[in-house]
Scaffold this active site. Structure first.
Site, mmCIF file in Angstrom:
data_model
loop_
_atom_site.group_PDB
_atom_site.id
_atom_site.type_symbol
_atom_site.label_atom_id
_atom_site.label_comp_id
_atom_site.label_asym_id
_atom_site.label_seq_id
_atom_site.Cartn_x
_atom_site.Cartn_y
_atom_site.Cartn_z
ATOM 1 N N SER A 12 36.386 5.506 44.904
ATOM 2 C CA SER A 12 37.568 5.061 44.171
ATOM 3 C C SER A 12 38.737 6.001 44.419
ATOM 4 O O SER A 12 38.584 7.040 45.048
ATOM 5 C CB SER A 12 37.263 5.005 42.676
ATOM 6 O OG SER A 12 37.110 6.320 42.179
ATOM 7 N N LYS A 13 39.874 5.615 43.913
ATOM 8 C CA LYS A 13 41.088 6.409 44.124
ATOM 9 C C LYS A 13 40.886 7.863 43.733
ATOM 10 O O LYS A 13 41.514 8.755 44.259
ATOM 11 C CB LYS A 13 42.264 5.841 43.306
ATOM 12 C CG LYS A 13 42.765 4.506 43.787
ATOM 13 C CD LYS A 13 42.323 3.387 42.869
ATOM 14 C CE LYS A 13 41.345 2.475 43.567
ATOM 15 N NZ LYS A 13 40.290 1.966 42.732
ATOM 16 N N ARG A 14 40.002 8.013 42.775
ATOM 17 C CA ARG A 14 39.699 9.358 42.299
ATOM 18 C C ARG A 14 39.290 10.277 43.458
ATOM 19 O O ARG A 14 39.496 11.481 43.431
ATOM 20 C CB ARG A 14 38.547 9.237 41.297
ATOM 21 C CG ARG A 14 38.418 10.375 40.324
ATOM 22 C CD ARG A 14 37.402 10.063 39.261
ATOM 23 N NE ARG A 14 36.041 10.146 39.741
ATOM 24 C CZ ARG A 14 35.233 9.103 39.895
ATOM 25 N NH1 ARG A 14 35.651 7.897 39.624
ATOM 26 N NH2 ARG A 14 34.009 9.267 40.330
ATOM 27 N N HIS A 15 38.681 9.705 44.486
ATOM 28 C CA HIS A 15 38.203 10.491 45.612
ATOM 29 C C HIS A 15 39.243 10.679 46.706
ATOM 30 O O HIS A 15 38.940 11.207 47.762
ATOM 31 C CB HIS A 15 36.971 9.805 46.231
ATOM 32 C CG HIS A 15 35.840 9.647 45.279
ATOM 33 N ND1 HIS A 15 35.420 8.424 44.824
ATOM 34 C CD2 HIS A 15 35.066 10.563 44.677
ATOM 35 C CE1 HIS A 15 34.411 8.605 43.987
ATOM 36 N NE2 HIS A 15 34.186 9.884 43.878
ATOM 37 N N GLY A 16 40.473 10.213 46.440
ATOM 38 C CA GLY A 16 41.466 10.298 47.497
ATOM 39 C C GLY A 16 41.656 8.945 48.138
ATOM 40 O O GLY A 16 41.582 7.917 47.461
#
Length: 492
Positions: free
Chosen positions: A255-259
Site C-alpha cells: 500500500s501507499k504506506r510502503h512508498g
RNA sequence: GGCCCGUUCGUCUAGCGGCCUAGGACACCGCCCUCUCAAGGCGGAGAUCACGGGUUCGAAUCCCGUACGGGCUACCA
C-alpha cells in the site's frame, strides 16, 4: 497445433496501474507472445462510483511504457468491440435473456435491509451457511412476473445448480473442486440493470473467446461462481491461473504506506521500463532458478504457467535498485545519454536538449562517469552538477577541512597549477593530465591521496566525486585552473 | 462462523522421492584493486525446508493434522 490461446488483462480504472496489476498484465502478455496467442485489453469499468476516464488513460499509458502491446482492445479495435464494459450493456442484457430462457436465473425482490438482516441473523447463529437463503427462488413464475409488472425493484440471481460440485482447472494450483452447498444464488444483474463483476466478466471472457484467465488469487473464491455462469450458458469453461499477491516489506498488502505502488511512480523515480518488467516477472515466476536478468524476448520465449509459484512475494526495492543499475550499466554510452543522462540533467535544469545536440560527444563522455555510481536516473544530476556550475563552486565544508585546510597543501596546489598550465588547452585530455600530474606526488614524496584529494575538492567541490582526470578533461583547462585558484584560499 | 489458498536463507527463488551434507540472485561481512566514492574480482556467513504425525528402504518433495498468514463470504472489482 493446439487451440489458439487468447488471454486478457482487464483492469478496473479505479486507480493507477498497480504493481500487482502490472505483473498480471506482464504474465498475460508474455503467455500470449510465447504461444503466438492473442493478448486482449479490456477495461472493466462497471463500477461507476470509482471508474474514471483519467485512470483509463493513465493505465493505458503505463502499459505502453512497459511495452506491453495488446492485440485487441481500446484504440486498437478488434473483432469483439467495444472493449469497455460500460459500452457493452446490451450484451449483458442479451445474456440475461438467454439465462431466463434457460430457467437458470430468477428475479429477487428482497430489499437491501432485508438481506442485511438475514445476514446478521445467520452470523449471530454462527450458521455454516451465511449466503443468500434463496427466499425469492421459492416464488412461482407467475408471482414473480406479477411483481415485476407491478414495478417492484428487483435484481436477477443465478440458480446454483443441483449437481454437487463445481470444478475447474487451475494451472497454478491444480484441479479445484467446490461444493455447491456452500454457494448461494448470487446477483448477476443489479436493480439498476447493470451487471455485477462476476457476470460481466464471464460474459465478456466467454464472448471474447478467452482460453486462459490469468489473474490475482483474490479471485479464487469467485471462480466457482463464475464457472456456474459459463455452464448455465453452455460456454466452455476456460483454464485459470491464479497469481499470488505482491506484499510490502512488512509482509502486509502493498500500500501507499510502503512508498510507491504504481508503475507510474516507478517511472517517475527513474526506473527503466524493461527493469520493471524483468523484476516483476521474477516475482512469482522463474526462468530456471539461476538467471535473474533476462530480456523481454527471453521472457516471451520461455514464459509458461507451470513455473508460477504459489506463495505471495514481498516487493524488494533493494533488488529492484540493483537490477536498474545493471540495466543502466549495460546501455551504450549513446543510449545512456539519451535515456538517462539528458533526462536527468534537463529535469534538474542543468542542460537542455539543444546543449546535447550542439555537443553530443561531450555529453556522452558523462556516461562512463555516471554508470558505476547510479542506481536510478535522478541520481545523475547531483553527481555531475559540478560540471555545470558557473563561477565559484559551493564547497562541501567537511571536504575542505579534511583535505585542503592542511599544512603543505598550498604548495602542492601550486605545483599542480603550474604543471597543468603547461598543457596545451586543445590537448587537455585525460592522458595529458595523468602524464602531467602523476609524477608529482612521488617527486615530492607525499601520498597520492594527499596530493589528489585537494585537487578533487577544488575541481568538484567535494572529496567524493567521479574520476578526477575525466572530470578535468570535461571541464577544460581554463575552468580547471580557475577552480584550483579558487580553492587555494583554504589551503595552508 | 463457513469455504478456499499459502508456508524452503532477512528478501526473490531452484527443488516436482534418492543427484540436497538444499543451488542461484539481492542485501550483509571480509579480502583484493584503488588519488575519493562507486564499480569490478575473489571469498564468507546465512534455511533444523512452519510444526507434529504418518507412507516409504529412502521425503523439502506424497498423505493427514496443528499453527501462523491471506482471500472470499457485497446490488466492489
Amino acid at each position: 497445433m493446439s487451440e489458439d490461446i487468447r488471454v486478457r488483462f482487464a483492469p478496473s480504472p479505479t486507480g493507477l496501474l498497480h504493481i500487482g496489476g502490472a505483473r498480471t498484465a506482464i504474465y498475460n502478455w508474455a503467455y500470449a507472445k510465447h504461444f503466438n496467442g492473442t493478448f486482449i485489453l479490456r477495461i472493466d469499468d462497471t463500477d461507476p462510483e470509482r471508474s474514471t476516464k483519467e485512470n483509463t488513460q493513465v493505465i493505458l499509458r503505463a502499459l505502453k511504457w512497459l511495452g506491453l502491446d495488446w492485440d485487441e482492445g481500446p484504440f486498437k479495435g478488434g473483432p469483439h468491440e467495444p472493449y469497455f464494459q460500460t459500452q457493452r450493456a446490451q450484451t449483458y442484457q442479451d445474456a440475461l435473456q438467454e439465462l431466463i430462457k434457460r430457467d437458470a436465473v430468477y428475479p429477487c425482490f428482497c430489499s437491501a435491509e432485508k438481506l442485511a438482516q438475514d445476514r446478521e441473523a445467520a452470523h449471530e447463529r454462527q450458521d455454516s451457511f451465511q449466503g443468500y437463503p434463496g427466499t425469492c427462488r421459492k416464488l412461482s413464475k407467475e408471482e414473480a412476473q406479477a411483481k415485476i409488472d407491478a414495478g417492484e425493484p428487483h435484481v436477477w440471481r443465478i440458480k446454483v445448480p443441483e449437481k454437487e460440485f463445481i470444478e475447474y482447472d487451475d494451472c497454478v494450483h491444480g484441479h479445484a473442486k467446490f461444493n455447491t452447498k456452500e454457494m448461494d444464488d448470487f446477483i448477476l444483474i443489479r436493480s439498476d440493470g447493470t451487471p455485477t463483476y462476476n457476470f460481466a466478466t464471464v460474459i465478456d471472457d466467454a464472448l471474447m473467446g478467452i482460453t486462459h484467465i490469468i489473474r490475482g488469487d483474490d479471485h479464487i473464491s469467485n471462480t466457482p461462481r463464475q464457472v456456474m455462469v459459463y455452464e448455465a450458458l453452455g460456454y466452455p469453461v476456460p483454464k485459470f491461473a491464479h497469481l499470488s499477491m505482491i506484499l510490502g516489506p512488512d509482509g502486509k498488502k502493498l500500500s501507499k504506506r510502503h512508498g510507491a505502488t504504481s508503475v507510474e511512480e516507478y517511472k517517475e523515480k527513474g526506473y527503466l521500463p524493461e527493469v520493471i518488467v524483468n523484476y516483476l516477472a521474477l516475482l512469482g515466476w522463474s526462468l530456471d532458478g539461476e538467471t535473474t536478468i533476462f530480456s523481454k524476448e527471453t521472457l516471451c520465449n520461455n514464459f509458461d504457467l507451470d513455473r508460477i509459484s504459489k506463495n505471495p512475494a514481498i516487493f524488494d526495492e533493494e533488488k529492484l535498485n540493483w537490477m536498474n543499475a545493471e540495466y543502466l550499466k549495460a546501455l551504450s554510452d549513446e543510449e545512456y545519454t539519451k535515456r538517462a543522462t539528458m533526462p536527468a540533467l534537463i529535469e534538474a535544469g542543468l542542460a537542455s536538449e539543444d546543449d546535447y545536440k550542439n555537443n553530443p560527444e561531450w555529453f556522452e563522455k558523462l556516461a562512463p562517469l555516471a554508470k558505476p555510481r547510479v542506481k536510478v536516473i535522478p541520481e545523475i544530476a547531483p553527481l555531475l552538477s559540478f560540471l555545470f556550475k558557473e563561477g565559484e563552486l559551493e564547497y562541501d565544508e567537511k571536504s575542505v577541512q579534511k583535505n585542503v585546510a592542511k599544512e603543505g597543501v598550498k604548495e602542492l596546489l601550486d605545483l599542480a597549477t603550474e604543471a597543468l598550465s603547461k598543457i596545451d588547452a586543445d590537448n587537455f585530455s585525460v592522458e595529458e593530465i595523468d602524464k602531467t600530474l602523476q609524477p608529482i606526488p612521488e617527486a615530492k614524496e607525499v601520498s597520492k591521496k594527499k596530493f589528489f584529494q585537494p585537487i578533487r575538492v577544488g575541481i568538484t567541490g567535494s572529496q567524493v566525486s567521479p574520476q578526477l582526470s575525466e572530470s578535468m578533461e570535461l571541464l577544460g583547462k581554463e575552468t580547471c585552473l580557475k577552480r584550483l585558484e579558487d580553492v587555494k584560499k583554504f589551503a595552508l
